[in-house]
Design an enzyme around this catalytic site. Structure first.
Site, PDB file in Angstrom:
ATOM      1  N   GLU A 102      -2.671 -11.883 -10.279  1.00 50.71           N
ATOM      2  CA  GLU A 102      -2.660 -12.357  -8.882  1.00 50.71           C
ATOM      3  C   GLU A 102      -3.774 -11.819  -8.012  1.00 50.71           C
ATOM      4  O   GLU A 102      -4.475 -10.966  -8.431  1.00 50.71           O
ATOM      5  CB  GLU A 102      -1.410 -11.492  -8.377  1.00 50.71           C
ATOM      6  CG  GLU A 102      -1.338  -9.822  -8.425  1.00 50.71           C
ATOM      7  CD  GLU A 102      -0.493  -9.586  -7.343  1.00 50.71           C
ATOM      8  OE1 GLU A 102      -0.611  -9.973  -6.256  1.00 50.71           O
ATOM      9  OE2 GLU A 102       0.286  -8.411  -7.427  1.00 50.71           O
TER      10      GLU A 102
ATOM     11  N   LYS B  12       7.132  -0.660  -6.368  1.00 52.34           N
ATOM     12  CA  LYS B  12       6.445   0.401  -5.886  1.00 52.34           C
ATOM     13  C   LYS B  12       7.315   1.442  -5.295  1.00 52.34           C
ATOM     14  O   LYS B  12       8.525   0.874  -4.598  1.00 52.34           O
ATOM     15  CB  LYS B  12       5.649  -0.266  -4.521  1.00 52.34           C
ATOM     16  CG  LYS B  12       4.290  -0.730  -5.079  1.00 52.34           C
ATOM     17  CD  LYS B  12       3.729  -1.622  -4.339  1.00 52.34           C
ATOM     18  CE  LYS B  12       4.383  -2.976  -4.433  1.00 52.34           C
ATOM     19  NZ  LYS B  12       3.924  -4.322  -3.572  1.00 52.34           N
TER      20      LYS B  12
HETATM   21  N1  PSU Z   1       1.396  -4.473  -6.451  1.00 52.72           N
HETATM   22  C1  PSU Z   1       0.421  -3.500  -6.048  1.00 52.72           C
HETATM   23  N2  PSU Z   1      -0.225  -3.984  -5.057  1.00 52.72           N
HETATM   24  C2  PSU Z   1       0.111  -5.025  -4.387  1.00 52.72           C
HETATM   25  C3  PSU Z   1       1.295  -5.694  -4.463  1.00 52.72           C
HETATM   26  C4  PSU Z   1       1.951  -5.392  -5.496  1.00 52.72           C
HETATM   27  O1  PSU Z   1       0.281  -2.668  -6.719  1.00 52.72           O
HETATM   28  O2  PSU Z   1      -0.782  -5.410  -3.327  1.00 52.72           O
HETATM   29  C5  PSU Z   1       1.652  -6.999  -3.635  1.00 52.72           C
HETATM   30  C6  PSU Z   1       2.009  -8.155  -4.548  1.00 52.72           C
HETATM   31  O3  PSU Z   1       1.392  -9.320  -4.568  1.00 52.72           O
HETATM   32  C7  PSU Z   1       3.358  -8.574  -4.149  1.00 52.72           C
HETATM   33  C8  PSU Z   1       3.457  -8.179  -2.824  1.00 52.72           C
HETATM   34  O4  PSU Z   1       3.816  -9.652  -4.725  1.00 52.72           O
HETATM   35  O5  PSU Z   1       2.517  -6.952  -2.617  1.00 52.72           O
HETATM   36  C9  PSU Z   1       4.787  -7.844  -2.283  1.00 52.72           C
HETATM   37  O6  PSU Z   1       4.695  -8.069  -1.036  1.00 52.72           O
HETATM   38  P1  PSU Z   1       6.098  -8.256   0.079  1.00 52.72           P
HETATM   39  O7  PSU Z   1       6.625  -6.731  -0.379  1.00 52.72           O
HETATM   40  O8  PSU Z   1       5.393  -8.567   1.230  1.00 52.72           O
HETATM   41  O9  PSU Z   1       6.811  -9.422  -0.871  1.00 52.72           O
END
Ligand code: PSU
Ligand code: MN
Length: 311
Positions: free
Chosen positions: A26, A160
Protein backbone atom coordinates in the site's frame (compact mmCIF):
# COMPACT_ATOMS: atom_id res chain seq x y z
CA UNK A 1 -11.72 9.54 -24.48
CA UNK A 2 -9.70 8.98 -21.34
CA UNK A 3 -8.82 5.40 -20.53
CA UNK A 4 -9.33 4.88 -16.81
CA UNK A 5 -8.20 1.28 -16.68
CA UNK A 6 -5.50 0.18 -14.23
CA UNK A 7 -1.98 0.66 -15.52
CA UNK A 8 0.85 -1.69 -14.58
CA UNK A 9 4.54 -1.29 -13.94
CA UNK A 10 6.45 -3.32 -16.54
CA UNK A 11 8.03 -5.70 -14.07
CA UNK A 12 4.68 -6.39 -12.41
CA UNK A 13 2.91 -6.88 -15.74
CA UNK A 14 5.56 -9.39 -16.82
CA UNK A 15 5.45 -11.29 -13.52
CA UNK A 16 1.64 -11.51 -13.56
CA UNK A 17 1.70 -12.66 -17.16
CA UNK A 18 4.23 -15.39 -16.35
CA UNK A 19 2.50 -16.49 -13.13
CA UNK A 20 5.47 -15.46 -11.01
CA UNK A 21 4.93 -14.37 -7.37
CA UNK A 22 3.81 -10.77 -6.81
CA UNK A 23 3.11 -8.97 -3.52
CA UNK A 24 0.88 -5.90 -3.33
CA UNK A 25 2.01 -3.02 -1.10
CA UNK A 26 0.00 0.00 0.00
CA UNK A 27 1.01 3.63 -0.38
CA UNK A 28 -0.89 5.24 2.52
CA UNK A 29 1.75 4.09 4.97
CA UNK A 30 4.24 5.95 2.76
CA UNK A 31 2.30 9.21 2.35
CA UNK A 32 0.36 9.39 5.63
CA UNK A 33 1.66 6.70 7.99
CA UNK A 34 5.39 7.38 8.18
CA UNK A 35 7.17 10.71 8.70
CA UNK A 36 9.31 12.32 5.99
CA UNK A 37 12.04 11.82 4.94
CA UNK A 38 12.22 8.27 6.30
CA UNK A 39 9.02 7.34 4.47
CA UNK A 40 10.66 7.16 1.04
CA UNK A 41 13.64 5.19 2.30
CA UNK A 42 11.31 2.76 4.06
CA UNK A 43 9.08 2.43 0.99
CA UNK A 44 12.12 1.32 -0.99
CA UNK A 45 13.23 -1.05 1.77
CA UNK A 46 9.82 -2.71 1.81
CA UNK A 47 10.06 -3.35 -1.92
CA UNK A 48 13.57 -4.73 -1.43
CA UNK A 49 12.36 -7.08 1.33
CA UNK A 50 9.81 -8.52 -1.11
CA UNK A 51 12.51 -8.98 -3.76
CA UNK A 52 14.93 -10.58 -1.31
CA UNK A 53 12.32 -13.24 -0.58
CA UNK A 54 11.82 -13.99 -4.27
CA UNK A 55 8.72 -12.01 -5.29
CA UNK A 56 8.02 -8.87 -7.29
CA UNK A 57 6.72 -5.85 -5.30
CA UNK A 58 3.66 -4.04 -6.64
CA UNK A 59 3.18 -0.82 -4.71
CA UNK A 60 -0.24 0.56 -5.58
CA UNK A 61 -1.25 4.22 -5.81
CA UNK A 62 -2.75 6.92 -8.00
CA UNK A 63 -0.69 9.34 -10.06
CA UNK A 64 -2.54 12.22 -11.73
CA UNK A 65 -5.75 10.18 -11.79
CA UNK A 66 -4.08 7.05 -13.09
CA UNK A 67 -4.38 3.96 -10.91
CA UNK A 68 -0.99 2.25 -10.97
CA UNK A 69 -0.12 -1.28 -9.85
CA UNK A 70 3.65 -1.29 -9.50
CA UNK A 71 4.69 2.34 -9.03
CA UNK A 72 8.11 3.14 -10.42
CA UNK A 73 10.67 4.98 -8.30
CA UNK A 74 9.71 8.44 -9.59
CA UNK A 75 6.05 7.77 -8.84
CA UNK A 76 6.86 6.39 -5.41
CA UNK A 77 8.98 9.47 -4.72
CA UNK A 78 6.11 11.70 -5.78
CA UNK A 79 3.65 10.08 -3.37
CA UNK A 80 6.23 10.20 -0.57
CA UNK A 81 7.29 13.82 -0.97
CA UNK A 82 4.60 15.94 -2.67
CA UNK A 83 2.06 17.84 -0.53
CA UNK A 84 -1.63 17.25 -1.08
CA UNK A 85 -1.58 13.51 -1.79
CA UNK A 86 -5.09 12.25 -0.94
CA UNK A 87 -5.71 9.24 1.27
CA UNK A 88 -7.86 7.02 -0.95
CA UNK A 89 -10.20 4.36 0.28
CA UNK A 90 -12.20 2.20 -2.13
CA UNK A 91 -15.03 4.71 -2.47
CA UNK A 92 -12.63 7.45 -3.51
CA UNK A 93 -10.96 5.64 -6.41
CA UNK A 94 -13.29 6.65 -9.22
CA UNK A 95 -13.74 10.24 -8.04
CA UNK A 96 -9.98 10.67 -7.64
CA UNK A 97 -9.37 9.24 -11.12
CA UNK A 98 -11.91 11.51 -12.78
CA UNK A 99 -10.48 14.58 -11.06
CA UNK A 100 -6.88 13.71 -11.85
CA UNK A 101 -5.74 13.42 -8.25
CA UNK A 102 -2.53 12.11 -6.75
CA UNK A 103 -3.51 9.58 -4.14
CA UNK A 104 -2.25 6.92 -1.79
CA UNK A 105 -4.30 3.77 -1.33
CA UNK A 106 -5.30 2.45 2.11
CA UNK A 107 -5.46 -1.23 3.02
CA UNK A 108 -9.05 -1.27 1.75
CA UNK A 109 -8.27 0.35 -1.60
CA UNK A 110 -5.02 -1.55 -2.07
CA UNK A 111 -6.75 -4.88 -1.39
CA UNK A 112 -9.54 -4.14 -3.84
CA UNK A 113 -7.19 -2.99 -6.59
CA UNK A 114 -4.76 -5.86 -6.02
CA UNK A 115 -7.55 -8.43 -6.27
CA UNK A 116 -8.82 -6.78 -9.44
CA UNK A 117 -5.28 -7.02 -10.81
CA UNK A 118 -5.06 -10.74 -9.98
CA UNK A 119 -2.67 -10.35 -7.04
CA UNK A 120 -3.49 -12.62 -4.08
CA UNK A 121 -1.08 -11.50 -1.37
CA UNK A 122 -0.61 -8.10 0.25
CA UNK A 123 1.73 -6.87 3.00
CA UNK A 124 1.07 -3.93 5.30
CA UNK A 125 1.85 -2.84 8.86
CA UNK A 126 -1.42 -2.85 10.76
CA UNK A 127 -5.00 -2.90 9.56
CA UNK A 128 -7.54 -0.22 10.21
CA UNK A 129 -10.40 -1.29 12.48
CA UNK A 130 -12.96 -0.16 15.00
CA UNK A 131 -11.96 3.05 16.76
CA UNK A 132 -12.32 3.32 20.52
CA UNK A 133 -15.16 5.83 20.35
CA UNK A 134 -16.94 3.96 17.57
CA UNK A 135 -20.09 3.46 19.65
CA UNK A 136 -20.64 7.23 19.30
CA UNK A 137 -18.67 8.15 16.20
CA UNK A 138 -19.38 5.09 14.04
CA UNK A 139 -15.69 5.27 13.06
CA UNK A 140 -14.88 1.84 11.71
CA UNK A 141 -12.28 1.52 8.98
CA UNK A 142 -13.49 0.53 5.52
CA UNK A 143 -10.60 -1.96 5.66
CA UNK A 144 -12.91 -4.39 7.45
CA UNK A 145 -15.88 -4.51 5.10
CA UNK A 146 -13.60 -4.44 2.08
CA UNK A 147 -11.70 -7.49 3.32
CA UNK A 148 -15.05 -9.26 3.70
CA UNK A 149 -15.64 -8.81 -0.02
CA UNK A 150 -12.14 -9.21 -1.40
CA UNK A 151 -10.25 -12.45 -2.00
CA UNK A 152 -6.84 -11.41 -0.74
CA UNK A 153 -4.43 -12.50 1.98
CA UNK A 154 -3.22 -9.54 4.04
CA UNK A 155 -0.12 -9.99 6.16
CA UNK A 156 -0.17 -7.54 9.08
CA UNK A 157 0.78 -7.25 12.74
CA UNK A 158 -2.86 -7.22 13.76
CA UNK A 159 -4.62 -3.92 14.10
CA UNK A 160 -3.06 -0.81 15.46
CA UNK A 161 -3.25 -0.66 19.23
CA UNK A 162 -4.79 2.80 18.88
CA UNK A 163 -8.03 0.96 18.03
CA UNK A 164 -10.54 -1.11 19.97
CA UNK A 165 -8.91 -4.46 19.26
CA UNK A 166 -11.66 -6.65 20.75
CA UNK A 167 -14.40 -4.86 18.84
CA UNK A 168 -12.38 -5.14 15.64
CA UNK A 169 -12.06 -8.92 16.06
CA UNK A 170 -15.81 -9.18 16.68
CA UNK A 171 -16.54 -7.22 13.52
CA UNK A 172 -14.17 -9.39 11.50
CA UNK A 173 -16.06 -12.43 12.71
CA UNK A 174 -19.42 -10.90 11.81
CA UNK A 175 -18.13 -9.89 8.39
CA UNK A 176 -16.73 -13.34 7.67
CA UNK A 177 -13.07 -12.39 7.41
CA UNK A 178 -10.77 -15.30 8.31
CA UNK A 179 -8.00 -14.54 10.82
CA UNK A 180 -5.02 -16.81 11.41
CA UNK A 181 -2.01 -16.23 13.63
CA UNK A 182 1.39 -16.93 12.14
CA UNK A 183 2.92 -19.34 14.64
CA UNK A 184 0.74 -17.89 17.41
CA UNK A 185 -2.75 -18.14 18.85
CA UNK A 186 -2.66 -14.60 20.21
CA UNK A 187 -3.75 -11.66 18.08
CA UNK A 188 -0.86 -9.18 17.86
CA UNK A 189 -1.31 -5.52 18.82
CA UNK A 190 0.87 -3.91 16.13
CA UNK A 191 3.54 -2.13 18.25
CA UNK A 192 2.94 -4.83 20.88
CA UNK A 193 3.50 -8.55 20.37
CA UNK A 194 0.27 -9.48 22.12
CA UNK A 195 -2.90 -7.50 21.52
CA UNK A 196 -4.70 -9.23 24.37
CA UNK A 197 -7.02 -11.62 22.50
CA UNK A 198 -6.98 -15.28 21.50
CA UNK A 199 -7.24 -16.57 17.96
CA UNK A 200 -8.94 -19.77 16.83
CA UNK A 201 -6.30 -20.68 14.28
CA UNK A 202 -2.55 -20.74 13.97
CA UNK A 203 -0.59 -21.56 10.82
CA UNK A 204 3.04 -22.61 10.73
CA UNK A 205 4.48 -21.95 7.31
CA UNK A 206 4.06 -20.00 4.07
CA UNK A 207 3.15 -23.32 2.41
CA UNK A 208 0.30 -23.86 4.85
CA UNK A 209 -1.03 -20.36 4.18
CA UNK A 210 -0.80 -21.04 0.43
CA UNK A 211 -2.83 -24.19 1.11
CA UNK A 212 -5.49 -22.11 2.90
CA UNK A 213 -5.77 -19.87 -0.16
CA UNK A 214 -5.91 -22.87 -2.47
CA UNK A 215 -8.65 -24.43 -0.32
CA UNK A 216 -10.66 -21.22 -0.44
CA UNK A 217 -10.41 -21.17 -4.22
CA UNK A 218 -11.01 -24.91 -4.54
CA UNK A 219 -14.12 -24.85 -2.38
CA UNK A 220 -15.43 -21.74 -4.14
CA UNK A 221 -17.77 -21.22 -1.19
CA UNK A 222 -16.40 -18.08 0.45
CA UNK A 223 -14.26 -15.58 -1.41
CA UNK A 224 -13.47 -13.20 1.43
CA UNK A 225 -10.12 -12.06 2.73
CA UNK A 226 -7.65 -13.84 4.95
CA UNK A 227 -5.79 -11.93 7.64
CA UNK A 228 -2.40 -13.42 8.45
CA UNK A 229 -1.45 -11.93 11.81
CA UNK A 230 2.33 -11.85 12.16
CA UNK A 231 3.46 -10.65 15.60
CA UNK A 232 6.76 -8.95 16.36
CA UNK A 233 9.05 -11.02 18.61
CA UNK A 234 8.71 -9.83 22.22
CA UNK A 235 12.24 -8.39 22.30
CA UNK A 236 11.43 -6.17 19.30
CA UNK A 237 8.14 -4.69 20.48
CA UNK A 238 7.67 -1.14 21.73
CA UNK A 239 8.15 -0.90 25.49
CA UNK A 240 4.57 -1.57 26.73
CA UNK A 241 4.76 1.14 29.37
CA UNK A 242 5.92 3.75 26.87
CA UNK A 243 3.22 2.48 24.52
CA UNK A 244 0.39 2.89 27.03
CA UNK A 245 1.53 6.32 28.13
CA UNK A 246 1.84 7.54 24.53
CA UNK A 247 -1.54 6.15 23.61
CA UNK A 248 -3.36 7.79 26.53
CA UNK A 249 -1.77 11.11 25.67
CA UNK A 250 -2.53 10.70 21.93
CA UNK A 251 -6.19 9.94 22.54
CA UNK A 252 -6.50 13.00 24.81
CA UNK A 253 -4.93 15.23 22.16
CA UNK A 254 -7.18 13.81 19.51
CA UNK A 255 -10.19 14.95 21.48
CA UNK A 256 -8.63 18.30 22.37
CA UNK A 257 -7.84 19.02 18.71
CA UNK A 258 -11.21 17.74 17.49
CA UNK A 259 -9.65 15.40 14.95
CA UNK A 260 -12.17 13.11 13.23
CA UNK A 261 -12.70 10.89 10.19
CA UNK A 262 -9.83 9.77 8.04
CA UNK A 263 -7.42 12.16 9.79
CA UNK A 264 -7.60 10.13 13.02
CA UNK A 265 -5.23 7.31 12.09
CA UNK A 266 -2.45 9.52 10.63
CA UNK A 267 -2.78 11.89 13.62
CA UNK A 268 -2.28 9.12 16.18
CA UNK A 269 0.57 7.50 14.25
CA UNK A 270 2.37 10.81 13.97
CA UNK A 271 1.85 11.46 17.69
CA UNK A 272 3.48 8.08 18.43
CA UNK A 273 6.43 8.85 16.18
CA UNK A 274 7.16 12.21 17.77
CA UNK A 275 6.30 11.33 21.39
CA UNK A 276 8.48 8.21 21.42
CA UNK A 277 11.34 10.09 19.71
CA UNK A 278 11.52 7.64 16.87
CA UNK A 279 11.17 4.43 18.89
CA UNK A 280 7.74 3.69 17.46
CA UNK A 281 9.01 4.48 13.97
CA UNK A 282 11.77 1.90 14.26
CA UNK A 283 9.25 -0.66 15.49
CA UNK A 284 6.82 0.27 12.71
CA UNK A 285 9.51 -0.25 10.09
CA UNK A 286 10.47 -3.63 11.52
CA UNK A 287 6.83 -4.71 11.41
CA UNK A 288 6.43 -3.79 7.77
CA UNK A 289 9.70 -5.39 6.66
CA UNK A 290 8.87 -8.65 8.45
CA UNK A 291 5.40 -8.66 6.90
CA UNK A 292 6.80 -7.98 3.44
CA UNK A 293 9.15 -10.94 3.83
CA UNK A 294 6.39 -13.31 4.96
CA UNK A 295 3.99 -12.11 2.25
CA UNK A 296 6.64 -12.75 -0.39
CA UNK A 297 7.21 -16.26 0.91
CA UNK A 298 3.45 -16.91 0.78
CA UNK A 299 3.32 -15.61 -2.80
CA UNK A 300 6.25 -17.88 -3.71
CA UNK A 301 4.53 -20.89 -2.13
CA UNK A 302 1.26 -20.08 -3.92
CA UNK A 303 2.99 -19.72 -7.27
CA UNK A 304 4.77 -23.05 -6.72
CA UNK A 305 1.39 -24.74 -6.16
CA UNK A 306 -0.15 -23.40 -9.33
CA UNK A 307 2.84 -24.10 -11.54
CA UNK A 308 3.52 -27.58 -10.07
CA UNK A 309 2.77 -30.46 -12.40
CA UNK A 310 -0.15 -32.46 -10.96
CA UNK A 311 0.83 -35.95 -9.69
N1 PSU B 1 -0.98 0.66 9.15
C1 PSU B 1 0.15 1.35 9.42
N2 PSU B 1 0.23 2.63 9.03
C2 PSU B 1 -0.79 3.22 8.31
C3 PSU B 1 -1.96 2.48 8.01
C4 PSU B 1 -2.01 1.21 8.46
O1 PSU B 1 1.07 0.83 10.02
O2 PSU B 1 -0.65 4.37 7.92
C5 PSU B 1 -3.06 3.07 7.17
C6 PSU B 1 -3.56 1.98 6.22
O3 PSU B 1 -3.53 2.49 4.92
C7 PSU B 1 -4.98 1.70 6.68
C8 PSU B 1 -5.38 3.06 7.15
O4 PSU B 1 -5.80 1.21 5.65
O5 PSU B 1 -4.22 3.51 7.87
C9 PSU B 1 -6.61 3.02 8.01
O6 PSU B 1 -7.16 4.29 8.04
P1 PSU B 1 -8.66 4.50 8.55
O7 PSU B 1 -8.62 4.16 10.00
O8 PSU B 1 -8.95 5.94 8.28
O9 PSU B 1 -9.51 3.58 7.73
MN1 MN C 1 -11.91 5.98 10.03
Amino acid sequence: MTDFRISYGTEVADALHDGRPVVALESTIVSHGLPRPENLRVAREIEQAVRDAGAVPATIGMIGGELVVGLDDAQLTRLATVDGVSKLSVRDLAVAAATGADGATTVAATSAVAAAAGIGVFATGGLGGVHREAAHTFDESADLITLARTPIAVVCAGVKSILDVGATLERLETLGVAVVGYRTRRFPGFYLTDGGFDLDWSVDSPEQIAAVLAARDGQAVHAGGLIVANPLPVDEQLDPELHDRTLTEGLARLERDGVTGKAVTPYLLSHFHSATEGASLAVNVRIILRNADLAARIAVASAARTTAVPA
